[in-house]
Write a protein that holds these residues in place. Sequence first.
Motif: not given
Length: 498
Positions: A344-356
């Motif tokens: 994971s990474g803090t960028g999961t709020d920007i990249g194409p992966a969902p946030k849940d």
Amino acid sequence: MRNSKHLSRRDFIQQTAAIAGASSLQTAMVKSALAQNNGIKRVIFWYVPEGCAQQAFWPRSTGTLAINPSATINNKNPKSNGNSIRNYINKDDGPACSTYCLQPLIGYEDKISLYSGFMGRDGNESSDPHAKAVEGALTGGIPSQGSIDQILGRALQDQGGVKAPLPSIYSAHWAHHAHTNLGYLSPVRKIGGGTRGVPNWNPMETYHDVFGDAGVPDAGSGPREVPYGDRHTAIEIMNSMEARLEQVKCVGGEEARIKYEKLLASYKELKDQTSALLQSEIDAAQQSGPSVAFDIPNGWTNLNNANKYWNQSANFEALMDISINTAVAALALDKTRVSMLQFSGTGTDIGPAPKDHYIKLKLPGFEGGQAHDHEFGHGAESKKRRNQARIFRWYYGKLAQLIKKLEDTPDVDGNSLFESTIIVTATEFSMHDHRYQDMPYMIAGGLGGKMRTGQYIDVRNGNKMRNNAEFFHGVASALGVNLARFGTSSNPYTGIMS
């Protein structure tokens, strides 16, 4: 299966020393030969972003490491703040929460050590403050010199006269850091290439890069080489001994000649036995190897899979397991000696992966709300801190899974793979709001007694924290890699060694 004729390195040293005890020259030759083959050393870096929930992570006191099985965060407020953890671990809810995150590692306390008192390091090549933290996480503050896994990968690639195909591998899942559009990724390396140097979203990319289209071979599925081993060393020593004994057996009279001929005959017999054992091991290796193959879900070997399984939250743990299994298989088959795992990474709020993806884990007691790394990286709200502690407890359960898998995987010398491997935890921050105090560093594995284990150590010099570059510099030293500098450090922290 060992028998009376199957000599370990230690057995061989003892027998050879006993036979050669009458000659200091022979004893010196044994020591010299052994010094040239001390065994392969390996390292895995375990990188989880955004530090930890500190009061739920650190033990209450330094010294012998003790994990409290009764620690709880229910209705507690596991705090983190900008001071050293030693200044507040015993205040408020600290005593009740202490070591909650580490509970899955109960039973492994004697194999790990924790180190507080290291200060995180900014990189020196970006102006954005967040980017600077990411840059410095594994580079000791100088990204253009490369990260510690890359540097050690090159240094450890050629050991025991055998060169591994890959200097290091990097397996990650949703590894982009925040603001990828601004040009920084986590962790920043600046050198290297492919999945061995830049972040990726799908661990199957690394799997394919290491093992190709055929994947990990099953035990017995094809020819294998014995990459290194004690038998070669034993035979080299005995060849040297024979040559020397042939030279000196006629010097010193008839009585000395008879003694040396008997000694020479003993060496020849031992060499013949060792040569036969070596050949049998080579023959066996041609038929089988370590059982490190693992199942891959249907269709996942297709990196262009239209379903984009790598972006689906429900697959987060399965992809994490692929990263872990890939690392173990790569080390066991001597594809590499250095592996970097990022989850994971803090960028999961920007990249194409969902946030849940953390919500999909359905962890006991999870209290809802936003639950991704970037969210956990900000704010002191007690519910958020409890949720982060639950997430990190789950991560350390996966770390325990990695340790067990290494313990269950045989090395070519008959020991487990864990005996020659250390695991080093890393992150870019120590706690929420992008702070650097008390980076949550842990080392698992003893390297045959070389590492200091079973301890919690506060490394501060008085109240002054140490540069985290010194920590990674010390890891290099423990692995036998003598670097004049790593990042900003010219003074490796050697307290990690026994």
